[in-house]
Enzyme design. Structure first.
Site, PDB file in Angstrom:
ATOM      1  N   TYR A   1      42.096  -8.514 -30.096  1.00 52.76           N
ATOM      2  CA  TYR A   1      41.058  -8.766 -29.091  1.00 52.76           C
ATOM      3  C   TYR A   1      39.732  -8.092 -29.451  1.00 52.76           C
ATOM      4  O   TYR A   1      38.795  -8.110 -28.660  1.00 52.76           O
ATOM      5  CB  TYR A   1      41.510  -8.272 -27.716  1.00 52.76           C
ATOM      6  CG  TYR A   1      42.572  -9.124 -27.055  1.00 52.76           C
ATOM      7  CD1 TYR A   1      43.406  -9.949 -27.808  1.00 52.76           C
ATOM      8  CD2 TYR A   1      42.744  -9.105 -25.688  1.00 52.76           C
ATOM      9  CE1 TYR A   1      44.388 -10.727 -27.205  1.00 52.76           C
ATOM     10  CE2 TYR A   1      43.719  -9.878 -25.072  1.00 52.76           C
ATOM     11  CZ  TYR A   1      44.544 -10.676 -25.843  1.00 52.76           C
ATOM     12  OH  TYR A   1      45.511 -11.445 -25.245  1.00 52.76           O
TER      13      TYR A   1
ATOM     14  N   LYS B   1      55.603  -4.417 -33.468  1.00 54.49           N
ATOM     15  CA  LYS B   1      56.257  -5.262 -34.481  1.00 54.49           C
ATOM     16  C   LYS B   1      55.920  -4.640 -35.834  1.00 54.49           C
ATOM     17  O   LYS B   1      55.315  -5.278 -36.724  1.00 54.49           O
ATOM     18  CB  LYS B   1      55.732  -6.699 -34.348  1.00 54.49           C
ATOM     19  CG  LYS B   1      56.579  -7.730 -35.037  1.00 54.49           C
ATOM     20  CD  LYS B   1      57.894  -7.997 -34.311  1.00 54.49           C
ATOM     21  CE  LYS B   1      58.739  -8.955 -35.125  1.00 54.49           C
ATOM     22  NZ  LYS B   1      60.078  -9.149 -34.552  1.00 54.49           N
TER      23      LYS B   1
ATOM     24  N   ASP C   1      59.774  -8.192 -29.512  1.00 55.92           N
ATOM     25  CA  ASP C   1      60.620  -9.330 -29.116  1.00 55.92           C
ATOM     26  C   ASP C   1      61.860  -8.834 -28.368  1.00 55.92           C
ATOM     27  O   ASP C   1      62.248  -9.382 -27.330  1.00 55.92           O
ATOM     28  CB  ASP C   1      60.985 -10.213 -30.322  1.00 55.92           C
ATOM     29  CG  ASP C   1      61.265  -9.419 -31.583  1.00 55.92           C
ATOM     30  OD1 ASP C   1      61.157  -8.181 -31.560  1.00 55.92           O
ATOM     31  OD2 ASP C   1      61.606 -10.041 -32.614  1.00 55.92           O
TER      32      ASP C   1
ATOM     33  N   ASP D   1      48.687  -7.490 -22.860  1.00 53.94           N
ATOM     34  CA  ASP D   1      48.183  -8.604 -22.055  1.00 53.94           C
ATOM     35  C   ASP D   1      49.353  -9.500 -21.654  1.00 53.94           C
ATOM     36  O   ASP D   1      49.529  -9.854 -20.484  1.00 53.94           O
ATOM     37  CB  ASP D   1      47.162  -9.389 -22.890  1.00 53.94           C
ATOM     38  CG  ASP D   1      46.383 -10.398 -22.056  1.00 53.94           C
ATOM     39  OD1 ASP D   1      46.573 -10.419 -20.824  1.00 53.94           O
ATOM     40  OD2 ASP D   1      45.599 -11.170 -22.639  1.00 53.94           O
TER      41      ASP D   1
END
Ligand code: NAD
Length: 361
Positions: free
Chosen positions: A124, A191, A224, A248
């Site tokens: 972002y 991740k 995940d 987000d």
């Protein structure tokens, strides 16, 4: 004494829900001097920008704002006002609590967690290269030279910067927030196995910082796996610490766990300024119909009161929200009822008095 607070009504349902929050905040007896500043789609035609400098100047003066959602036109090249505000004012921490509420039936009745989202870096940050732009060809060439990696000629690029400085401050913030809020465990989502130098850095810095906070538990979970576990056992989580993009996405997921976007409050905090706003967007599908649930914005207002040091007023607003929900007389359509935005705001304002007088001294 009255508090100077910037009020940004925003787009879509923004003016409806901020009016509702204003009604409730004023009913607490705390006095406000609202500096109303329009931003977003509403001012684009008039002022040629969605975020006029006067809005930033107002927040720099007041240091605190209540903000309605603002539409980000997709694919027009306009930078999101929300992202720009967070970057311009260095509002590096988003705080988004998700708590099960009385009268709101969900599959998980004992959720009580808070999402702490890094708010300025990651995908972002706004570092983007458009497909076919000359700068993108330059980036492709540089990447080929530096890493031997061949980016397809028809690709667009978004860069994901995550810095030690940006990570360290959000990690410290998360631990300090946990302690101040009586929480005991921070779970970091990442991740790092795939994005070793961005998510990997986030994880390394957090692990290092965690050793300075032995009173608060720390664990890390792949994003995940974390998503799956949140769907199955959300009541096991306490503080979720997330880089910008995952924060987000998972804050909407967590809002869904406790009854939906109409209830999810949020704060964007930096060292100097604080902007309180609901997690939801401008909901163009219901704008102007009086169907919006104002509780997310009202609860954001309660967070604002607490930030101002008006603890008893903040507690009273939160208790009034809970009692209106428990009572179940005025649910808005998102909660399965027919009440309007104003009905609900008035019910919360009335419940303030039933909950007892607010000491706003
Ligand atoms: P949204 O949150 O506006 O709406 C998603 C769904 O939730 C819609 O069906 C909507 O009707 C419903 N909803 C949202 N708030 C509600 C409320 N208070 N009461 C009842 N129902 C509610 O998400 P979107 O449609 O993806 O985004 C619309 C616009 O808002 C986009 O331009 C987006 O960029 C912007 N947006 C702004 C912010 C912000 O200002 N902080 C945050 C998210 C999205």
């Amino acid at each position: 004494m009255s508090y100077l607070v910037t009020l940004i009504p925003g787009d879509g349902i923004g003016p409806e829900v901020t009016d509702a929050a204003r009604l409730v905040l004023e009913a607490t007896g705390v006095r406000f001097d609202w500096d109303v500043q329009d931003a977003g789609a509403a001012v684009l035609e008039r002022e040629g920008t969605t975020l006029p400098e006067r809005v930033l100047e107002s927040i720099r003066r007041s240091r605190v704002a209540l903000k309605g959602p603002i539409t980000t036109p997709i694919g027009t090249g306009f930078r999101s006002v929300n992202v720009a505000l967070r970057q311009e004012l260095d509002l590096f921490a988003a705080v988004r609590p998700s708590r099960s509420l009385p009268g709101v039936t969900t599959p998980h009745p004992a959720v009580d967690l808070v999402v702490i989202r890094e708010n300025t870096e990651d995908l972002y940050a706004g570092i983007e290269f458009e497909r076919d732009a000359p700068e993108t060809a330059g980036m492709r060439e540089t990447l080929r030279r530096l890493s031997g990696f061949e980016v397809p000629a028809d690709a667009g690029l978004t860069v994901k910067p995550i810095s030690v400085y940006g990570t360290r401050r959000i990690v410290r913030f998360a631990f300090e927030h946990a302690r101040a809020d009586g929480r005991t465990r921070v779970t970091l989502g990442h991740k790092a196995g795939i994005m070793r130098f961005s998510d990997g850095l986030f994880l390394d810095v957090a692990r290092e910082e965690a050793t300075a906070h032995p009173d608060i538990g720390f664990e890390d979970v792949q994003i995940d796996t974390l998503s799956m576990r949140l769907a199955r056992e959300p009541e096991r989580f306490d503080v979720l610490l997330l880089p910008n993009l995952y924060g987000d996405i998972l804050s909407d997921l967590c809002a869904g766990l406790v009854g939906g976007l109409g209830l999810a409050a949020g704060a964007n905090l930096g060292w100097e300024y604080a902007v309180f706003e609901p997690v939801h967007g401008s909901a163009p599908d219901i704008a102007g119909t009086g169907r919006a649930n104002p509780l997310a914005t009202i609860s954001s207002g309660a967070m604002l009161l607490r930030h101002l040091g008006e603890r008893s007023a903040a507690d009273a607003v939160e208790a009034a929200v809970r009692s209106v929900l428990a009572d179940g007389r005025v649910p808005t359509p998102d909660l399965g009822g027919r009440a309007s935005t104003t009905d609900m705001a008035e019910a919360v304002a009335s419940a303030l008095f039933l909950e007892g007088p607010v000491d706003s001294s």
